[in-house]
Design a protein around this motif. Structure first.
Motif, short mmCIF file in Angstrom:
data_model
loop_
_atom_site.label_atom_id
_atom_site.label_comp_id
_atom_site.label_asym_id
_atom_site.label_seq_id
_atom_site.Cartn_x
_atom_site.Cartn_y
_atom_site.Cartn_z
N VAL A 35 0.83 -1.20 0.00
CA VAL A 35 0.00 0.00 0.00
C VAL A 35 0.87 1.25 0.00
N VAL A 36 1.96 1.21 0.75
CA VAL A 36 2.86 2.35 0.81
C VAL A 36 3.54 2.57 -0.53
N ILE A 37 3.99 1.49 -1.15
CA ILE A 37 4.68 1.60 -2.43
C ILE A 37 3.76 2.17 -3.50
N GLU A 38 2.52 1.72 -3.51
CA GLU A 38 1.59 2.13 -4.54
C GLU A 38 1.14 3.58 -4.39
N LYS A 39 1.22 4.14 -3.19
CA LYS A 39 0.71 5.48 -2.96
C LYS A 39 1.58 6.53 -3.63
N HIS A 40 1.01 7.22 -4.58
CA HIS A 40 1.67 8.37 -5.17
C HIS A 40 1.76 9.47 -4.12
N ARG A 41 2.72 10.37 -4.30
CA ARG A 41 2.90 11.42 -3.29
C ARG A 41 1.63 12.24 -3.06
N SER A 42 0.81 12.42 -4.11
CA SER A 42 -0.42 13.21 -3.95
C SER A 42 -1.43 12.51 -3.05
N ALA A 43 -1.32 11.18 -2.89
CA ALA A 43 -2.21 10.44 -2.00
C ALA A 43 -1.57 10.18 -0.64
N TYR A 44 -0.24 10.09 -0.61
CA TYR A 44 0.45 9.77 0.64
C TYR A 44 0.41 10.94 1.63
N TYR A 45 0.46 12.17 1.11
CA TYR A 45 0.48 13.36 1.97
C TYR A 45 -0.89 14.05 1.95
N HIS A 46 -1.91 13.38 2.43
CA HIS A 46 -3.25 13.96 2.29
C HIS A 46 -4.03 14.00 3.60
N GLU A 47 -3.44 13.67 4.73
CA GLU A 47 -4.21 13.64 5.98
C GLU A 47 -4.85 14.97 6.33
N ASP A 48 -4.26 16.07 5.86
CA ASP A 48 -4.81 17.39 6.16
C ASP A 48 -5.93 17.79 5.20
N LYS A 49 -6.27 16.91 4.26
CA LYS A 49 -7.30 17.21 3.27
C LYS A 49 -8.55 16.36 3.49
N ARG A 50 -9.68 16.91 3.10
CA ARG A 50 -10.92 16.15 3.13
C ARG A 50 -10.95 15.23 1.91
N THR A 51 -11.32 13.98 2.12
CA THR A 51 -11.34 13.00 1.03
C THR A 51 -12.68 12.26 1.02
N ALA A 52 -12.94 11.58 -0.09
CA ALA A 52 -14.17 10.79 -0.22
C ALA A 52 -13.89 9.58 -1.09
#
Length: 673
Positions: free
Chosen positions: A58-75
């Motif tokens: 899961v970590v390997i597959e995560k692009h940087r735009s998805a890995y650094y997103h905890e401060d963003k609202r997601t759905a």
């Protein structure tokens, strides 16, 4: 301030690299260094075998735009939503689990685009496995060309950081991804759906492999006549008419390959071929039949390699997208009397290299470089055009027990264009872990002009400036009640996006054509709120959710002597939008309902109230039955769209279908270890 930030930022990363702890745990869901029994025999003997650890895929597959997103609202959509709408496109499923506004021109297969958080359609980006799908020529993405089955994962990140996601993400990003299930051995599924107005969907999917290699194949065919009836409010007497020249044929094949190699190397690749023919009907109020046809064809391929060390990963990927769009005007002719036909071709070669270092149990950092070679050709340009774009990106995540902090920086290099340094910073604080959390973020944003903006003849302007600005938001998440059988959660937030040098096409005072210029400044202020509940008993599973978005995109002119003020709103952006979802399952039976509300929208730049589109409410319901026999899983489901037969328009003068009924059959088999 930015000039001081960069050297300090670089020194911070270098110091972490030299002093980092080889045993890392960056924190967050699934973002941990874990041993991987499936590849334990890759560990060699000697010193290397002592130091080597394995990182979850899961970590390997995560692009940087998805890995650094905890401060963003997601759905993300739940499994049932994906299943029910698996016969549609991305534009059909997004309104079910988000407050996104989908701007579409008619029935199945009609061009549709995404509006997020009060921004324009070209100010949100859609990516497939980390590579942007947005058109080179228009800057938008036609959602009707992306089947739901194209991706295993669908995630919406609201207001994605421009320093991580790149150009055109002020509204947000839609991340489409494919991934391997290494425990899968054989999985096959056949899906068929029949609907009103001769709507036919058929797909066949197979997945098979071992703990070392997995292969996915998805073939789909979607056809429809789309000859629905509508009330033509632009003709005297408001007659009921049947739309013509609206048929669609969309077919494609998507393949993905995932390979685990010795010494912790990974390879993945994907190939996506698609062809669509769509007839274009006459607009409402017209007395002449439509005869135009649009042909779209694309071949998209990508390949990625990654290598895992004891506390870091290195990944490199490249993609080649080759796309063609042909417009045939039927009997129409241009000013010279020649048949009206236009062909636009584009080729994109994109590459991305990224190194991620897990420094300590709480700290990780990324550094990456992107490069793109872009070429497109259109008859209206007179020749083919090429551009080269590059960027250097760095990011740092600190995951402490209570707070997670993300920071990033990006420097874009475009020949002949100056783009300022892009920064972002955000944090998520779990004040009551598992119960109450707050988020806050700031992100610089930018969007480069499209090829049509710069090169269309007549009128294109190669000297256009990029749109620049920022997005800032804050919000909270609160678990009001949680137990084994029932939970209820709520969330709310406010945001602001401000962009200057927004590109607008305006009429020339001295010539008969339009041209683009950096005409406006836009400020979007909004509020988001959601409430969800769900639970289960011994016989019943249920969930419900409601979400609301208020966006006010105020526009002011940058032109000297302008008298415009901030009361002017962007075209086709509703002030109010909301969605409601209900799902119930008992045993083998499941059913649900969605309702979407779209507020009134202006359709002209001067906000003429006479041309305003009224609000509308659309209800969709579905029900299904599931049966399993001898390892074979079968489903039959009924889906009714626009249940109340609402008469409405999304784009002015383009008719929308009334109530439609879709009957689907799904049969699948799977075996995994």
């Amino acid at each position: 301030m930015k000039a001081l930030f960069v050297p300090a930022y670089v020194m911070l990363i270098l110091s972490f690299t030299l002093t980092g702890n080889p045993l890392a745990d960056p924190g967050g869901e699934n973002d941990r260094l874990l041993s991987d029994p499936a590849t334990s025999d890759d560990i060699g003997s000697g010193a290397d075998s002592i130091m080597l650890m394995h990182i979850n895929e899961v970590v390997i597959e995560k692009h940087r735009s998805a890995y650094y997103h905890e401060d963003k609202r997601t759905a993300v959509p739940d499994t049932l939503t994906r299943q029910v709408f698996s016969g549609g496109d991305i534009g059909t499923i997004l309104p079910v689990f988000t407050t996104a506004y989908i701007n579409t021109q008619g029935g199945a297969g009609s061009a549709s685009s995404l509006f997020l958080r009060g921004t324009n359609s070209y100010q949100s980006a859609i990516s497939w496995n980390g590579f942007i799908l947005n058109s080179l020529t228009l800057g938008t993405t036609d959602l009707s060309l992306i089947p739901v089955s194209a991706a295993d994962d669908i995630k919406v990140i609201y207001g994605a950081a421009g320093s991580l996601a790149g150009s055109g993400n002020s509204g947000g990003s839609v991340l489409l991804g494919n991934r391997a299930n290494w425990s899968n051995r054989v999985k096959a599924e056949l899906k068929s759906e029949l609907g009103t107005y001769d709507n036919r969907y058929l797909s066949a999917t197979t997945r098979f492999g071992t703990p070392r290699i997995q292969y996915h194949l998805n073939m789909f065919l979607h056809q429809a006549e789309n000859d629905f009836k509508y009330t033509d409010i632009y003709k005297p007497g408001n007659p009921v008419e049947r739309i013509h020249n609206n048929a669609m044929d969309n077919r494609g094949i998507i393949q993905n390959l995932f390979v685990r190699l010795p010494r912790n190397n990974r390879i993945e690749a994907g190939l996506w071929y698609q062809s669509r023919e769509k007839e274009l009907p006459a607009i409402m109020g017209s007395y002449l039949p439509g005869r135009a046809v649009q042909y779209d064809s694309s071949v998209r391929g990508y390949a990625k390699w990654s290598k895992i060390w004891h506390s870091s990963t290195l990944s490199a990927g490249a993609a080649l997208f080759d796309e063609i769009m042909v417009y045939n005007g039927g009997n129409a002719a241009d000013i010279s009397g020649s048949p009206l036909e236009s062909e636009i071709t584009s080729t994109r070669l994109m590459s991305d290299i990224n190194y991620r270092l897990y420094i300590t149990n709480y700290l990780s950092a990324d550094g990456g470089i992107t490069f793109s070679s872009l070429t497109a050709e259109a008859g209206a340009w007179g020749t083919s055009m090429s551009e080269y774009r590059a960027a250097a990106v760095t990011a740092v995540k600190m995951s402490l027990p209570v707070i997670t902090i993300n920071t990033s920086a990006r420097k874009e290099y475009h020949p002949g264009t100056s783009i300022p340094l892009l920064l972002s910073a955000g944090a998520r604080a779990d004040i009551l872990p598992g119960s109450f959390a707050v988020t806050a973020s700031y992100s610089d944003q930018f969007r480069v002009p499209s090829f049509n903006d710069k090169y269309w003849q007549p009128g294109g302007n190669p000297g256009l400036l990029p749109e620049t600005g920022y997005t800032a938001d804050t919000g909270m998440e609160w678990s009001l009640f949680s137990s084994r059988s029932f939970n209820i959660e709520t969330g709310a937030g406010v945001y602001i996006t401000r962009l200057k040098n927004m590109i607008q096409w305006v009429p020339s005072e001295t010539r008969s054509w339009w041209y683009p210029e950096n005409k406006d400044m836009v400020s979007v202020k909004g509020i988001e709120a959601s409430l969800s509940a769900g639970g289960n008993t011994t016989r019943l599973k249920y969930s419900a959710g409601v979400a609301y978005n208020f966006s006010k995109p105020s526009v002011s002119s940058l032109q000297n002597g302008s008298t415009l003020n901030d009361t002017r709103l962007l075209r086709y952006v509703p002030l109010h939008s909301g969605t409601l979802n209900l799902n119930v399952a008992s045993g083998n039976i499941y059913m649900g309902l969605t309702a979407n509300y779209t507020g009134s929208r202006h359709t002209t730049a001067d906000n003429n109230p006479i041309q305003m589109m009224p609000s509308h409410k659309i209800f969709n319901v579905w029900a299904g039955y599931r049966v399993s026999l001898g390892g074979v899983d079968g489903r039959i489901q009924l889906r009714v769209m626009n249940l109340l037969d609402e008469d409405y328009q999304v784009v002015r003068s383009y008719a929308m279908p009334g109530r439609t009924i879709h009957l689907g059959f799904i049969m699948g088999y799977s075996y995994s270890e």
